[in-house]
Design an enzyme around this catalytic site. Structure first.
Site, PDB file in Angstrom:
ATOM      1  N   HIS A   1      41.540  35.860  39.616  1.00  0.00           N
ATOM      2  CA  HIS A   1      41.553  37.405  40.139  1.00  0.00           C
ATOM      3  C   HIS A   1      41.022  37.397  42.077  1.00  0.00           C
ATOM      4  O   HIS A   1      42.108  37.742  42.745  1.00  0.00           O
ATOM      5  CB  HIS A   1      41.311  38.388  39.708  1.00  0.00           C
ATOM      6  CG  HIS A   1      41.707  39.794  39.805  1.00  0.00           C
ATOM      7  ND1 HIS A   1      43.250  40.266  39.230  1.00  0.00           N
ATOM      8  CD2 HIS A   1      41.376  40.798  40.412  1.00  0.00           C
ATOM      9  CE1 HIS A   1      43.088  41.470  39.983  1.00  0.00           C
ATOM     10  NE2 HIS A   1      42.452  41.506  40.972  1.00  0.00           N
TER      11      HIS A   1
ATOM     12  N   HIS B   1      49.010  45.758  38.820  1.00  0.00           N
ATOM     13  CA  HIS B   1      48.507  45.916  36.888  1.00  0.00           C
ATOM     14  C   HIS B   1      48.419  45.906  36.398  1.00  0.00           C
ATOM     15  O   HIS B   1      48.623  47.042  35.360  1.00  0.00           O
ATOM     16  CB  HIS B   1      47.682  47.794  37.496  1.00  0.00           C
ATOM     17  CG  HIS B   1      45.669  48.202  37.650  1.00  0.00           C
ATOM     18  ND1 HIS B   1      45.928  48.813  37.192  1.00  0.00           N
ATOM     19  CD2 HIS B   1      45.805  47.285  38.087  1.00  0.00           C
ATOM     20  CE1 HIS B   1      44.401  49.355  37.436  1.00  0.00           C
ATOM     21  NE2 HIS B   1      44.205  48.061  37.903  1.00  0.00           N
TER      22      HIS B   1
END
Ligand SMILES: Nc1ncnc2c1ncn2[C@@H]1O[C@H](COP(=O)(O)OP(=O)(O)O)[C@@H](O)[C@H]1O
Ligand SMILES: [Mg+2]
Lengths: 82, 744, 228, 82
Positions: free
Chosen positions: B50, B96
């Protein structure tokens, strides 16, 4: 001291959210459900008050802020252990 | 209070933090010693996929990121593009996905919160949001729960902060069954000379923590806490989902923008993924400085938090500022005015080292550059998946052509992917800020830029079925369609942002899809000279070995020099002429028609001629700018028939019928429901006919007259035979009802 | 005419109202910060839309106790003109300047849309620039807009002509099919007895800038200018 | 039978509403208030179930619909008089 306050709609005020939950439960197969009421539950942690003082103060908080007197009523208990 | 003892660093708990043995050895080598537990936690988040983009970086280099308008390309919190008049557009898209699967409401809400912070961190006032949502099989009860939760979460957060949500997409497919996608985009506008970056320069300057208190929420990965060092009950007490507080976010926006009017702000970054760790390390690294932080000063919501927890917490609505020494009180006064915590937690040094203490004890001492820049860069193997050959062929001869089209048209209008999305966008405040010139419901939303005559058109797009069948061309088409939507609104694209949602990068087939999709985006952006200025990569979208379709979602910003020259997709007046710009080929591969009618996801993805596409867009914008056309609608999913039907009834004020007559030598189904690219349905007043035809001719674009607006029916004659005749109100109902009923 | 716009923490239509009053209508307009304790002289005060204090607990419940509200109550009691839009309407009800409550929409969802409303009384400073029965198309954007009051209150509202706006269809017909949120008798906006305080769920400030063809919202502001 | 259900946020989950009410009460002069938690109170009217059955059914309703198990916990009592 912990004040445990319940705020619920007054009789005669349509509880549309309760009704929606009622329907949803029936749809889910809970046919035994006959009615649902939705309210708020507020816990207020209080410091350094006597039982009697606390009672007055919490009543005031409910009247002023926590409940809307036009449609809601409230009740509370005081829990001294905590 | 003494700090609780940290777990020892050994092979088992290295893995529990998601680090591999080679990575650990690299860390030992960089430090010349063993890291302690807290330091290891820092490496684990900073070197995670990430934060480090370790699988994707080599490919992202293939995207064009430069251009005369680019003020800030990828690498900061958001991209910045010059729009003239001293103003810039600031935008980014982010995913998300995972949090929204675990808890749809809060996951989606905090997604909106995060992308907003990326924008106002740069000094821009957020003026519009978009969202791109993908869910699994609509027949599964959980899908409905996820859809409702996500839409509700987006609506609650965006409405409360007061940033209009002006568009998006909603798509359902089996491939998202256990991996729904929630991508959110935000656009802001700032003065060109007031852009703020994530810098920590100037030795002696103060590091200021602003916003919500830090709690134990969202500490990176439940996986990490499930290590044997902790008992079962610890985990139950520590929810891994973050809860958003849009009210605090609203205060942060106003307070930050107010603070930014002053000249003592050196740098600012939001505490997003990996919270205080990534913000402090990245800011220092960009400036080549060091930082000293006293973690005891961090405002905390819970007692007994360890340095590890403080550093890895992902509590929402927090910002990190670096301000010039001597201006601390001034800064605090502004945040106090907005009832926000603001605490000096450290200083900038010249050591290149991050030194953190807690209760006077040193808990972290790490070389910043090594942590930020030494994450392993992987060149993962790629391999063309076997399925590609199999799905690429489609024998048209075994599919009988259609004699009549009403049934299929209704089937398509009713399918959730094409049906009206107003159930969702009516739950979003799409008008607050009074800038929304074109509201959701048309191809692209148009937002005016106050203090100028300009406006910005924005759209977000991806057809993941195309990307599954052919990732390169699918990604090309995603960009082409996005630009086409903008052209239909009157805008010229000036910048793009992308959110690359893929499966497990450790599989060569997934990396191949990834590589191809990035090349496809780069190809079209290069040709259109549109820079990619920001983006986000979301990998590992797969459950039990089953990956999602490759889903490279792109969002673009287009510029309208004159805000009054915008256009919408719906017909305006009975009697207006209808025409098609562009060419229809005999292409039905990968269409919604095949999927919905024959349950087939197969065939060649429609061809794309990017040169022709660009000429088409230039023509469309020219027609709009010269007030020659009344409507323009891009022809995409569902083909020509769906595009015409939508133009009949998607307008806010009225529903109009249409009479269409067409002659063609290609199959009826391809003509009406095929998804050939580079096509736009326009309508115009009859007296404009000659001028338009002349301009179209000069532009070298194909033109077919389709028919006339009006009446109560949609009728289509193909080669003098009636193909569709249906009440327009019946068609409208077929389109309006499904999502409303489904979302309930 | 001098206008003031109150900024509560969480107000988010404050800038929109400011834009219309100042930039579009050219009125002298100032911000009023919620922490102030006194008021300058104003001819109109607007409580704008938004989510004051996040709408936590109940919309308007916490804003009612903002320091500025004491002076606003005094201003209102002395006959000052006060317009509450959306969240501002909710605040006016919470502090009792107007009767009734606004409850969760019947659909339980937030609704953003542009809907027709019928003007019910043109004898107020907020509506005098139009005529009774005319239909305005105005945006709404709220989750808690279902007007409720007990029977006596409702009767009083009717008897005193205090209802100023009702949801209707495009021809002006008021029926339950055109009621977007379940409000009693389709009420969208009301005034106090002396017609100096007005609360409404629709957002006139969102339909008052000529960048859009529809400027129906200007009716409210032009009425106020006319009566000042 | 009446089920009285309390749904509250789990420890460590940010209680945005509780926080706002806490601040408001302090600002109103109730300095004794040390903390506020806001939860839901649901009353469900049930028909024709034994105590044991009701217990199972209500627990299920809480898990499926009334509480969000990721961030909320619940508890309930059953009142047979009503
Ligand atoms: N999740 C969503 N949120 C807001 N608006 C949406 C959403 N999904 C779709 N819309 C809007 O509905 C309209 C139709 O969507 P879509 O058919 O996907 O458009 P297109 O195919 O032109 O990209 C667009 O205006 C789009 O912005
Ligand atoms: Mg389109």
């Amino acid at each position: 001291m912990l004040a445990k306050i319940h705020v619920t709609l007054k009789d005669g005020v349509l509880d549309t959210q309760g009704k929606a939950v009622h329907h949803a439960l029936n749809d889910l197969g809970y046919e035994e459900v006959q009615g649902v009421n939705l309210g708020k539950y507020v816990e207020v942690q209080l410091d350094g008050l006597s039982q009697a003082e606390a009672e007055d103060r919490v009543r005031e908080m409910c009247q002023k802020l926590l409940a809307n007197p036009v449609i809601e009523s409230y009740r509370f208990t005081l829990d001294s252990q905590e | 209070m003494p700090l609780p003892p940290s777990p020892l660093v050994n092979i088992d708990n290295i893995e529990s933090l998601g680090l591999t043995l080679p990575e650990f050895e690299r860390i030992q080598h960089l430090l010349g010693r063993n890291p302690n537990w807290t330091e290891l936690g820092i490496f684990s988040v900073m070197w995670s996929e990430h934060c480090s983009y370790k699988s994707s970086k080599v490919h992202l280099k293939n995207l064009p990121t430069e251009g005369p308008r680019v003020v800030q390309g990828p690498g900061e919190n958001a991209g910045v593009v010059d729009i003239g008049d001293g103003k810039v557009a600031v935008f980014k898209i982010e995913s998300h996905n995972h949090p929204s699967f675990v808890e749809p409401f809060q996951g989606a809400a905090t997604g909106v919160g995060g992308i907003l912070r990326d924008i106002f961190t740069m000094g821009a006032r957020p003026i519009a949001l978009l969202n791109s949502l993908r869910f699994g099989d609509p027949e599964e009860p959980r899908t409905r729960y996820l859809l409702r939760g996500v839409v509700n979460g987006i609506s609650s957060y965006g409405n409360c902060v007061g940033v209009p949500n002006v568009g998006g997409e909603i798509n359902f497919d089996f491939c998202y069954d256990n991996n729904n996608l929630v991508n959110v985009f935000c656009l802001g506008v700032a003065d060109k000379d007031r852009i703020f970056l994530g810098n920590a320069s100037g030795v002696g300057n103060s590091v200021l923590y602003v916003g919500s208190k830090t709690g134990r929420d969202g500490i990176h990965g439940a996986s990490l806490l499930a290590s044997s060092e902790f008992d079962e009950t610890t985990e139950a007490k520590r929810p891994t989902v973050q809860v958003g507080d849009p009210f605090t976010e609203k205060l942060l926006i106003e307070a930050c923008l107010e603070a930014m009017e002053h000249d003592w702000i050196v740098g600012i970054q939001d505490m997003g993924a990996a919270g205080l760790t990534s913000s402090s390390f990245e800011m220092a690294d960009r400036s080549g400085t060091g930082v000293e932080l006293d973690l005891s000063k961090v405002p905390m919501r819970e007692t007994g938090m360890t340095p590890f927890e403080i550093l890895l917490s992902e509590s929402q609505e927090r910002m990190l500022f670096v301000i010039e020494k001597g201006h601390e009180e001034e800064a605090k006064k502004i945040f106090e005015k907005w009832d926000l915590d603001a605490v000096v937690i450290g200083q900038v040094t010249d050591t290149g080292v991050m030194r953190m203490t807690m209760e006077g004890e040193e808990v972290v001492n790490l070389p910043i550059h090594a942590v930020v820049e030494s994450a392993p860069q992987l060149v993962r193997p790629t391999k063309k998946p076997n399925y590609i050959e199999a799905v690429d062929t489609l024998n048209l001869n075994i599919i009988p052509d259609l004699e009549r089209g009403e049934g299929i048209l209704k089937l398509l209008l009713k399918s959730l992917n094409i049906a009206d999305k107003s159930w969702a966008y009516k739950q979003y405040d799409h008008m607050v800020g009074i800038n929304t010139l074109v509201m959701p419901g048309s191809d692209a939303a148009v937002i005016r830029v106050k203090e100028t005559n300009k406006a910005l058109a924005i759209s977000v797009d991806c057809n993941s079925r195309y990307c599954h069948l052919n990732p390169f061309r699918g990604a090309q088409i995603a960009v082409a369609e996005c630009f086409r939507n903008i052209a239909c609104s009157g805008g010229v694209p000036i910048g793009l942002t992308n959110c690359l949602n893929f499966g497990n990068p450790e599989k060569p087939e997934i990396m191949w899809q990834f590589e191809q999709a990035v090349l496809g985006i780069g190809n079209v952006c290069n040709y259109f000279s549109v820079p990619v200025v920001s983006g986000n990569v979301s990998l590992y979208n797969e459950t039990k070995g089953k990956s999602i379709y490759p889903t490279p979602v792109v969002a673009a910003v287009g510029l309208l020099e004159d805000q009054t020259k915008h256009c919408t997709q719906w017909f305006k007046n009975p009697g207006d002429h209808i025409a098609l710009l562009g060419l229809t080929l005999e292409e039905i591969g990968g269409t919604d028609y095949l999927e919905n009618y024959l349950d087939l996801c197969q065939g060649s993805v429609p061809a794309l001629d990017i040169k022709y596409e660009r000429m088409l867009h230039q023509l469309c914008v020219e027609l709009i700018q010269n007030d020659l056309i009344q409507s323009a609608h891009d022809c995409s999913e569902g083909g020509l028939a769906v595009a015409i039907a939508e133009s009949c009834f998607s307008g806010p004020n009225q529903t109009l019928g249409a009479t269409i007559e067409l002659k063609s030598s290609i199959r009826n189904d391809a003509l009406m429901f095929g998804e050939s690219q580079s096509r736009i349905v326009i309508s115009y007043s009859p007296d404009k006919k000659e001028v338009i035809e002349e301009r179209v001719n000069n532009a070298g674009i194909d033109f077919s007259s389709l028919g006339i607006v009006g009446g109560n029916d949609l009728t289509v004659q193909l080669n003098d035979k009636e193909f569709i005749k249906e009440k327009i109100s019946t068609l409208e109902e077929a389109w309006r009802e499904p999502l409303k009923r489904y979302g309930g | 005419m001098k206008c003031g716009i109150v900024v509560f923490p969480g107000s988010n239509c404050d800038r929109d109202s400011f834009h219309i009053l100042k930039e579009i209508l050219g009125l002298e307009t100032e911000w009023i910060w919620h922490k102030e304790n006194s008021l300058k002289k104003f001819d109109l005060i607007v409580l704008p839309g938004g989510f004051s204090y996040g709408d936590y607990l109940r919309p308007g419940a916490i804003a009612k106790f903002s320091p500025i509200m004491k002076s606003i109550m005094e201003y209102a009691e002395n006959g000052g003109k006060l317009l509450g839009i959306c969240n501002g309407f909710q605040i006016l009800l919470e502090c009792g300047l107007l009767p009734g409550v606004l409850m969760r929409n019947i659909s339980h969802a937030f609704i953003c849309d542009t809907v027709p409303v019928r003007l019910e009384n043109d004898q107020t400073p907020f509506t005098s620039n139009s005529s009774k029965g005319s239909v305005l198309k105005l945006p709404i954007a709220h989750a808690d807009g279902r007007y409720f009051a007990d029977e006596n209150t409702l009767k009083e509202l009717e008897d005193n002509d205090q209802v100023v706006l009702r949801y209707c269809d495009s021809s002006g017909m008021v029926a339950s099919e055109n009621n977007p949120n379940g409000s009693l008798t389709n009420i969208a906006g009301i005034v106090n007895k002396s017609k100096t305080i007005c609360g409404m769920m629709p957002h006139p400030e969102r339909q008052a800038d000529p960048a859009w063809p529809n400027v129906d919202g200007q009716v409210i502001f032009r009425s106020l200018i006319q009566s000042s």
